[in-house]
Enzyme design. Structure first.
Site, PDB file in Angstrom:
ATOM      1  N   TYR A  98      48.060  34.662  61.203  1.00 58.16           N
ATOM      2  CA  TYR A  98      46.574  34.816  61.521  1.00 58.16           C
ATOM      3  C   TYR A  98      46.431  36.582  61.566  1.00 58.16           C
ATOM      4  O   TYR A  98      45.388  37.099  60.854  1.00 58.16           O
ATOM      5  CB  TYR A  98      46.550  34.590  62.860  1.00 58.16           C
TER       6      TYR A  98
ATOM      7  N   LYS B 260      37.422  26.924  73.802  1.00 59.22           N
ATOM      8  CA  LYS B 260      38.414  27.253  72.959  1.00 59.22           C
ATOM      9  C   LYS B 260      39.876  26.640  73.673  1.00 59.22           C
ATOM     10  O   LYS B 260      40.729  26.531  72.977  1.00 59.22           O
ATOM     11  CB  LYS B 260      38.784  28.613  72.998  1.00 59.22           C
TER      12      LYS B 260
END
Ligand SMILES: NC(=O)c1ccc[n+]([C@@H]2O[C@H](COP(=O)([O-])OP(=O)(O)OC[C@H]3O[C@@H](n4cnc5c(N)ncnc54)[C@H](O)[C@@H]3O)[C@@H](O)[C@H]2O)c1
Length: 317
Positions: free
Chosen positions: A148, A184
């Site tokens: 990421y 989330k």
């Protein structure tokens, strides 16, 4: 102005949409949450309709990797694109999947902005710094520790190639917290997760040594201000933090003081220790007109009513 926000049903994208909608025409792009999972068992897409209950503009449900979605953006003729869509899970290690979504689609969006002569403000991340010494500074010691973070650093390098021909600004968010992050789930901020543990009367769970693990925690209202400042900034990459390093233990202590509890913390080994950031703090670039208005105490104070509402209406519903 006509504005497109990719990832517009997510945490940061929806906050920006709600802040800008009164004065601007907005199109949001998002895949929206589905049952699709990442290899690590977490949800792949985190955009949630409840983030948009007060949104008045237009929503197109589409994937930024698809030509059809790019056509929709083009047809809207935006003056500005805020590009926030990404696989935002730092514990997902499938390099192919993460780079295709975060990096390849970014090039298409840059090229679209060139054609449209639109400003492009995109989300980078403080994860690119890895264990670089604090305060972390753009262009110094970047050392991504996971796919990421690498995808965000590659986005920054690509953006720099276009900086002379396009208004393109990358914002390296540090640890963002605030309204809109609830959906989330496991990847929401530790501020929200610890607060909900405390409200449930559970012992707050921290990694061992949490009094010496420091992060720059930045409040969502500051992040919205930084995005607005980016519209008049010189093309480039800028840090978006509170410019203060605070420990995870501080979060629990502040929350317990505000919630008037005295629960004993439970300390567990850190399973991510090999790829973990142990000290982050944004360096403040004088050339960027953004300044943080919320320290950790002020941010938690402002957020607490929403944390309590979520606990009553979502956690215990
Ligand atoms: N929240 C933080 O602390 C933080 C820190 C650093 C960087 N960032 C970056 O900021 C941006 C926004 O983060 P966030 O916290 O709002 O995350 P988020 O996951 O809530 O938002 C991302 C949104 O993008 C959507 N999306 C994902 N893949 C898509 C695709 N292929 N096509 C269309 N939509 C897609 C998701 O459904 C989600 O709504 C991301 O780029 C993230 O990497 C966030």
């Amino acid at each position: 102005m006509r504005i497109v926000i990719t990832g517009g049903a997510g945490f940061i994208g929806s906050a920006l949409a709600l802040a800008l909608q009164e004065k601007h025409e907005i199109l949001l792009i998002d895949t929206m949450q589905s049952s699709t999972l990442l290899d690590n068992g977490n949800l792949k897409y985190l955009g949630h309709f409840k983030n948009l209950l007060n949104f008045q503009g237009e929503l197109f449900v589409g994937n930024i990797n698809k030509t059809q979605t790019l056509k929709q953006i083009k047809a809207f003729k935006p003056d500005i694109i805020f590009h926030k869509a990404a696989i935002s899970d730092t514990t997902f290690y499938n390099q192919n999947a993460i780079l295709r979504t975060n990096l390849n689609s970014f090039k298409n969006i840059i090229q679209l902005c060139q054609k449209l002569k639109a400003k492009l403000i995109y989300a980078s991340s403080a994860s690119v710094y890895g264990d670089a010494p604090s305060p972390q500074q753009v262009g110094k010691d970047e050392n991504p520790k996971n796919p990421y973070a690498f995808s965000k650093l590659m986005m920054d390098k690509l953006a720099q190639k276009y900086a002379s021909e396009l208004h393109i600004v990358g914002l390296r968010y540090f640890n963002v917290y605030g309204k809109g992050e609830f959906f989330k789930g496991k990847t929401s901020s530790m501020i929200l997760q610890l607060a909900h543990q405390i409200l449930a009367g559970k012992n707050p769970i921290l990694f061992e040594g949490s009094d010496t693990i420091y992060r720059d925690f930045v409040y969502i209202k500051d992040v919205v201000s930084a995005n607005i400042a980016a519209l008049t900034a010189k093309s480039g990459i800028y840090n978006v933090g509170s410019f203060q390093a605070r420990s995870f233990q501080d979060i629990v202590d502040i929350l317990q003081a505000k919630l008037k509890t005295n629960l004993t913390c439970k300390y567990i080994p850190n399973p991510f220790a090999k790829a973990y950031q142990f000290h982050t703090q944004a360096f403040c670039d004088e050339n960027f007109a953004y300044r943080s208005q919320f320290g950790l105490e002020e941010g938690i104070d402002d957020y607490l009513p929403e944390i309590q509402r979520l606990f009553a209406k979502e956690v215990n519903a």
